[in-house]
Enzyme design. Structure first.
Site, short mmCIF file in Angstrom:
data_model
loop_
_atom_site.label_atom_id
_atom_site.label_comp_id
_atom_site.label_asym_id
_atom_site.label_seq_id
_atom_site.Cartn_x
_atom_site.Cartn_y
_atom_site.Cartn_z
N ARG A 135 7.48 38.19 -63.65
CA ARG A 135 8.14 37.53 -64.78
C ARG A 135 7.89 36.03 -64.77
O ARG A 135 7.86 35.41 -65.84
CB ARG A 135 9.66 37.72 -64.70
CG ARG A 135 10.18 39.07 -65.12
CD ARG A 135 11.69 39.00 -65.23
NE ARG A 135 12.09 37.87 -66.06
CZ ARG A 135 13.18 37.13 -65.87
NH1 ARG A 135 14.00 37.37 -64.88
NH2 ARG A 135 13.45 36.13 -66.67
N LYS A 158 7.52 28.70 -67.47
CA LYS A 158 8.12 29.89 -68.10
C LYS A 158 9.28 29.49 -69.01
O LYS A 158 9.35 29.91 -70.17
CB LYS A 158 8.63 30.86 -67.02
CG LYS A 158 9.57 31.93 -67.57
CD LYS A 158 10.08 32.87 -66.51
CE LYS A 158 11.36 32.53 -65.84
NZ LYS A 158 12.61 32.75 -66.58
N ASN A 159 10.20 28.70 -68.48
CA ASN A 159 11.42 28.44 -69.26
C ASN A 159 11.17 27.51 -70.44
O ASN A 159 12.00 27.43 -71.35
CB ASN A 159 12.53 27.90 -68.35
CG ASN A 159 13.08 29.01 -67.47
OD1 ASN A 159 12.76 30.19 -67.65
ND2 ASN A 159 13.92 28.64 -66.51
N ARG A 166 26.66 36.03 -67.69
CA ARG A 166 25.82 35.31 -68.64
C ARG A 166 26.18 35.56 -70.12
O ARG A 166 25.38 36.11 -70.88
CB ARG A 166 24.33 35.59 -68.37
CG ARG A 166 23.96 35.31 -66.94
CD ARG A 166 22.49 35.45 -66.68
NE ARG A 166 21.69 34.38 -67.26
CZ ARG A 166 20.38 34.25 -67.09
NH1 ARG A 166 19.73 35.14 -66.35
NH2 ARG A 166 19.73 33.26 -67.64
N PRO A 167 27.37 35.12 -70.53
CA PRO A 167 27.76 35.30 -71.93
C PRO A 167 26.94 34.41 -72.87
O PRO A 167 26.26 33.48 -72.42
CB PRO A 167 29.23 34.85 -71.94
CG PRO A 167 29.36 33.92 -70.78
CD PRO A 167 28.38 34.39 -69.74
N CYS A 195 23.29 40.19 -66.09
CA CYS A 195 22.13 40.58 -65.29
C CYS A 195 22.49 40.38 -63.84
O CYS A 195 23.64 40.02 -63.53
CB CYS A 195 20.88 39.81 -65.71
SG CYS A 195 20.89 38.11 -65.21
N ARG A 216 16.51 38.13 -71.23
CA ARG A 216 17.65 37.54 -71.93
C ARG A 216 17.22 36.43 -72.90
O ARG A 216 17.88 36.20 -73.91
CB ARG A 216 18.63 36.94 -70.92
CG ARG A 216 19.31 37.95 -70.04
CD ARG A 216 20.21 37.23 -69.10
NE ARG A 216 20.94 36.22 -69.84
CZ ARG A 216 22.06 36.45 -70.51
NH1 ARG A 216 22.60 37.63 -70.50
NH2 ARG A 216 22.65 35.47 -71.18
N ASP A 271 28.57 33.20 -75.78
CA ASP A 271 29.60 32.72 -76.70
C ASP A 271 29.29 31.32 -77.26
O ASP A 271 29.58 31.03 -78.42
CB ASP A 271 30.98 32.73 -76.01
CG ASP A 271 30.99 31.91 -74.73
OD1 ASP A 271 30.08 32.10 -73.90
OD2 ASP A 271 31.90 31.08 -74.56
N ASP A 296 17.82 27.49 -60.14
CA ASP A 296 16.59 28.29 -60.01
C ASP A 296 15.80 27.93 -58.74
O ASP A 296 14.78 28.55 -58.45
CB ASP A 296 15.69 28.11 -61.24
CG ASP A 296 16.29 28.73 -62.49
OD1 ASP A 296 17.31 29.43 -62.39
OD2 ASP A 296 15.72 28.50 -63.58
#
Ligand SMILES: CC(=O)N[C@H]1[C@@H](OP(=O)(O)OP(=O)(O)OC[C@H]2O[C@@H](n3ccc(=O)[nH]c3=O)[C@H](O)[C@@H]2O)O[C@H](CO)[C@@H](O)[C@@H]1O
Ligand SMILES: C=C(OP(=O)(O)O)C(=O)O
Length: 419
Positions: A399, A22-23, A122-123, A117, A93, A125, A307
């Site tokens: 997901r 997935k990632n 979880r910024p 979330c 995201r 920047d 994870d």
């Protein structure tokens, strides 16, 4: 709403095929925005997140064909819109990964600001600072990030990340591939999915050095072509099923899984009493004797993956002795703890650490979780528990786990989806 019912207590034995990651695929798909001919991905998992990224790319103007039987995805065309709307970004995201390619190729992008979330704030920047270092002007207004490239496009830059970020590394690699000159990413993430993205970009014509290290050098090109690229196997799915075999006391071959992708997770599983052996076809997982408590601290790759934290915690619930699980990446990633405790686990949370005292058995219960890995940790607990477990909010699992019930049932689990 769908639920999953598990009747626990059966050991798992046989072969589980590991799907594409997935990632990895969520970072590879936005690369299609950079290409002037079709990008073909193979070994693509059929996941809700892949459907969401497909919807986003279509919204931007690309054609996306997902042949689920063949596990291929073909993306073609050039963006006709530069806006990633809130309705899609709020679902996932990773949608923010279209920002870098859009601004690099089209000079402007408007992307809804992803909110926090369940697992943390979880910024983004670091994504934005990196693009600014490449000359982009960024404004954030009415919940949208607007990024504009300078006249003549993004410029290569030396970007030093103060903390390791997978997403920021990916977004800036994608942007740098079409920038003018060299971009250096220092303290870049080293997750296998980063190397997979680099390999795909190189197949598309990008020049990237430093693969597998925390120091990437990307020479920008004026154009990139499409390519064919296989998505690497999902190390988190593999790790989750390794915990499934270990928690039920079975022996499973994880077909296609690779030891080098598990990093510290493989070492920690072995320390806990789990056999992890690499074979030509994949990884063979078995529980040797009893499980022992082992302390873990989540870290960027090759450290213990955040994870995999929830799944390992389920395993530790049934280990002999205590273990301390410390989460350093996300500030709110213990949502599985109260649910595991409802199944008879003994876990106390102290700040960013959880102390898990092993118990002889767990008992089935109705449970629910608010994120993907917390949900799979409850499935694992259910596989080992006495009696029936009903896992609610299955959409989280959809997901990130392809054909979860089918894969587990095929190796002996009593698991089914109730609609
Ligand atoms: C789709 C995808 O690949 N998701 C993975 C990705 O998420 P994601 O890319 O969102 O995670 P990051 O690696 O960026 O986050 C790591 C840490 O950096 C912080 N941070 C990040 C970006 C930023 O601009 N500023 C900042 O402070 C985050 O809050 C977090 O504390 O890596 C995480 C860490 O391995 C994994 O848990 C997710 O499964
Ligand atoms: C946190 C995860 O994913 P995402 O970054 O897509 O929320 C995950 O895969 O565990």
């Amino acid at each position: 709403m769908d639920r999953i019912r598990i009747r626990g207590g059966r050991s798992l034995n046989g072969t589980i095929p590991v799907s594409g990651a997935k990632n990895a695929v969520l970072a590879l798909m936005p690369a299609a925005l950079l290409a002037d001919s079709p990008l073909h991905l193979s070994n693509v998992p059929d996941l809700a997140d892949v459907a969401t990224m497909s919807a986003l790319l279509r919204q931007l103007g690309l054609s996306v064909e997902h042949d689920k039987a063949a596990k291929t995805l073909v993306m073609n065309g050039s963006a006709t819109s530069n806006e990633a709307p809130y309705d899609i970004v709020r679902k996932m995201r990773a949608s923010v990964l279209v920002l870098g390619p859009l601004v690099a190729r089209h000079g402007i992008a408007r992307v809804s600001l992803p909110g926090g979330c369940a697992i943390g704030t979880r910024p983004v920047d670091l994504h934005l600072k990196g693009l600014e270092a490449m000359g982009a002007t960024i404004t954030v207004e009415a919940g949208y990030i607007e990024a504009r490239a300078p006249e003549g496009g993004l410029k290569g830059a030396r970007i030093i990340f103060p903390v390791v970020s997978v997403g920021a590394t990916e977004n800036l690699m994608l942007a740098a591939a079409l920038a003018d000159g060299e971009t250096e990413l220092v303290n870049a993430a080293r997750e296998p999915e980063i190397e997979d993205l680099a390999l795909c970009l190189m197949r598309m014509g990008a020049r990237i050095e430093g693969l597998g290290t925390g120091h990437l050098r990307i020479q920008g090109s004026t154009s990139l072509t499409g390519a064919q690229h296989p998505v690497l196997p999902d190390r988190i799915e593999a790790g989750s099923f390794a915990c499934a075999a270990a928690i039920t006391g079975g022996e499973v071959l994880l077909a296609g899984a690779r030891l080098e992708h598990l990093g510290t997770v493989a070492r920690v599983l072995r320390e806990a009493g789990v056999g992890v052996n690499e074979e030509p076809a994949g990884l063979r997982i078995s529980r040797l004797n009893g499980l022992h408590g082992v302390d873990v601290v989540t870290e960027p790759f090759p450290g213990f993956a955040t994870d995999m934290q929830a799944q390992f915690m389920s395993l530790m619930c049934l280990a002999q002795g205590a273990s301390m699980v410390t989460e350093t990446i996300f500030e709110n990633r213990f949502m599985h703890v109260p649910e595991l405790n409802r199944m008879g686990a003994r876990i106390n949370v102290h700040g960013s650490s959880a102390i898990v005292r092993g118990v002889p058995s767990l008992s089935g219960a109705p449970v629910m979780a608010t994120d993907l890995r917390a949900s799979i940790s409850l499935v694992l607990a259910g596989l080992a528990a006495r009696g029936e477990t009903i896992v609610n909010r299955v959409y989280h699992l959809d997901r990130g786990y392809e054909q979860l019930e089918q894969k587990l049932a095929a190796v002996g689990a009593d698991i089914e989806r109730l609609s």
